[in-house]
Design a protein around this motif. Structure first.
Motif, PDB file in Angstrom:
ATOM      1  N   ARG A  45       0.847  -1.190   0.000  1.00  0.00           N
ATOM      2  CA  ARG A  45       0.000   0.000   0.000  1.00  0.00           C
ATOM      3  C   ARG A  45       0.882   1.239   0.000  1.00  0.00           C
ATOM      4  N   HIS A  46       0.573   2.166  -0.870  1.00  0.00           N
ATOM      5  CA  HIS A  46       1.293   3.429  -0.922  1.00  0.00           C
ATOM      6  C   HIS A  46       0.560   4.468  -0.068  1.00  0.00           C
ATOM      7  N   GLN A  47       1.269   5.456   0.344  1.00  0.00           N
ATOM      8  CA  GLN A  47       0.702   6.483   1.199  1.00  0.00           C
ATOM      9  C   GLN A  47      -0.198   7.418   0.403  1.00  0.00           C
ATOM     10  N   LEU A  48      -1.481   7.427   0.753  1.00  0.00           N
ATOM     11  CA  LEU A  48      -2.430   8.366   0.187  1.00  0.00           C
ATOM     12  C   LEU A  48      -2.814   9.354   1.282  1.00  0.00           C
ATOM     13  N   SER A  49      -3.498  10.428   0.924  1.00  0.00           N
ATOM     14  CA  SER A  49      -3.871  11.410   1.944  1.00  0.00           C
ATOM     15  C   SER A  49      -5.206  12.061   1.614  1.00  0.00           C
ATOM     16  N   LYS A 198      -9.076   8.878   0.824  1.00  0.00           N
ATOM     17  CA  LYS A 198      -7.697   9.312   0.648  1.00  0.00           C
ATOM     18  C   LYS A 198      -7.362   9.304  -0.836  1.00  0.00           C
ATOM     19  N   ARG A 201      -3.882   8.598  -6.135  1.00  0.00           N
ATOM     20  CA  ARG A 201      -3.696   7.534  -7.122  1.00  0.00           C
ATOM     21  C   ARG A 201      -3.372   8.141  -8.481  1.00  0.00           C
ATOM     22  N   GLU A 357     -11.501   1.676   2.365  1.00  0.00           N
ATOM     23  CA  GLU A 357     -10.206   2.356   2.401  1.00  0.00           C
ATOM     24  C   GLU A 357      -9.069   1.390   2.086  1.00  0.00           C
ATOM     25  N   LYS A 358      -9.129   0.187   2.652  1.00  0.00           N
ATOM     26  CA  LYS A 358      -8.080  -0.802   2.402  1.00  0.00           C
ATOM     27  C   LYS A 358      -8.082  -1.246   0.940  1.00  0.00           C
ATOM     28  N   SER A 361      -6.635   1.303  -1.581  1.00  0.00           N
ATOM     29  CA  SER A 361      -5.239   1.728  -1.486  1.00  0.00           C
ATOM     30  C   SER A 361      -4.236   0.636  -1.842  1.00  0.00           C
ATOM     31  N   LYS A 366       1.666   5.780  -8.224  1.00  0.00           N
ATOM     32  CA  LYS A 366       2.039   7.129  -7.800  1.00  0.00           C
ATOM     33  C   LYS A 366       3.169   7.636  -8.679  1.00  0.00           C
TER      34      LYS A 366
END
Length: 382
Positions: A45-49, A198, A201, A357-358, A361, A366
């Motif tokens: 999983r990459h960091q999303l915000s 979040k 992507r 959410e899981k 992501s 990215k």
């Protein structure tokens, strides 16, 4: 001298091809090398915000919401269709394979980054949105049988939202993020949880039909198959049961469940786990043969347009529409989860939001590994 130059060119070409193939074999991925053991682990999983577009498009959530709200008023069924579209986009998650890389190495020698870009097509990347082309050589995800009955209005909604966002924030927001936001909006509009999406992507540069097979749940999947499929995406059995709750709204075509009504698993008899009243009603709409292919039935016969937890109560009452739905109550590994979510709507809403959410992501693209399309149905290169 000319012979020596030819020899050097051949040597360099051979070295480049060899390096490309070896890089794929050892898992040369974004950021560095990865061994075979790591590739077998759950997806990265990459960091999303939540505030990814705070500076570039601060009102993007409101822009998308204005489109989804209008469409939901006109056609409530479009909500379930868009949520399903999001699921089908996210679940096609393909890991790099040696053959994939080898097939492209002869054509792509200028940059190893390009090889990685071609060989990685994963997760929620809007690859499902790419439209088929007339006479095109590439068969896209939408051409696959499992995706052919995705509702056209779901694609239209994403395109409408994208056009509005482009008019305010050109070249900033991806189609992958817009689809995730639209799915969230429709869950809320139908009465479900209002969770945050979040963002960050990138859109995929490829859409390939051959990568869909084996990546989507089927109407007659067993619980074993479902658990394995979800685990391959890094999702737990709890996520499987919670996300299946999306079937609290929406409809399914007869061909997805007609075998349950007449010839369950080749027995020549109906599925013994189906309620007799439901069986009679479904047979009236879906004959054994010769029926209307456009006929649909609601997943939730009690409250088909309300995002609530009635889906789980229906399973306990033997009123699940698909065999794969009813199996969640029949299997001892998932029965208690079905019962727990059926008793507590708040618990279901929390579990569903966490599962979305899981799922949203897993292995998202990215940076330079993807693109930001101007039109969601077309790659930038097109």
């Amino acid at each position: 001298m000319g012979g020596r130059s030819s020899f050097l060119r051949v040597a360099l070409l051979t070295f480049s091809l060899g390096f490309c193939f070896v890089s794929c074999c050892v898992g040369f991925v974004e950021g560095g090398y990865s061994n075979a053991t790591k590739r077998k682990r759950v997806p990265v999983r990459h960091q999303l915000s939540l505030d990814f577009y705070a500076n570039t498009c601060p009102h993007v959530d409101q822009l998308v919401a204005s489109v989804t709200a209008r469409r939901f008023r006109d056609s409530p069924a479009s909500g379930a269709a868009t949520i399903r579209l999001f699921f089908h986009d996210c679940f096609v998650e393909v890991k790099p394979k040696n053959l994939c890389c080898a097939a492209h190495c002869s054509r792509i020698l200028s940059s190893l980054a390009k090889v990685r870009r071609v060989c990685w097509m994963q997760g929620c990347d809007a690859s499902i949105l790419i439209a088929p082309t007339t006479g095109g050589k590439v068969v896209v995800e939408r051409d696959v049988e499992d995706n052919k009955n995705l509702a056209p209005e779901a694609f239209e909604i994403v395109e409408m939202a994208k056009a509005l966002v482009e008019s305010k924030c050109p070249g900033m927001v991806t189609c992958a993020d817009i689809l995730a936001m639209a799915a969230r909006d429709f869950v809320r509009l139908a009465g479900g949880p209002n969770y945050g999406v979040k963002k960050g992507r990138k859109d995929s540069r490829v859409s390939m039909a051959g990568k869909v097979r084996g990546n989507l749940p089927r109407a007659n999947s067993t619980v074993d198959e479902l658990i394995r499929l979800f685990a391959a995406k890094g999702l737990r059995t709890e996520d499987l049961v919670a996300l299946s709750g999306a079937h609290t709204i929406g409809f399914s075509h007869c061909d997805q469940f007609v075998s349950r009504l007449y010839d369950f698993r080749g027995t020549g008899e109906p599925d013994p786990s189906i309620d007799l009243r439901l069986l009679k009603a479904l047979r009236m709409s879906c004959p054994r043969s010769g029926g209307n292919n456009d006929v649909v039935a609601p997943f939730d016969v009690q409250t088909p347009f309300s995002f609530d937890h009635m889906y789980y109560g229906n399973l306990e009452a033997k009123m699940g529409l698909l065999a794969t739905d009813q199996a969640l109550f029949l299997d001892p590994r998932t029965r208690s989860l079905v019962q727990g979510l059926g008793r507590d709507k708040v618990r279901f809403f929390d579990a569903f939001a966490a599962g979305m959410e899981k799922m949203g992501s897993i292995r998202v693209k990215k940076g330079k590994t993807g693109e930001i399309r101007k039109v969601c149905s077309k790659h930038l290169a097109a």
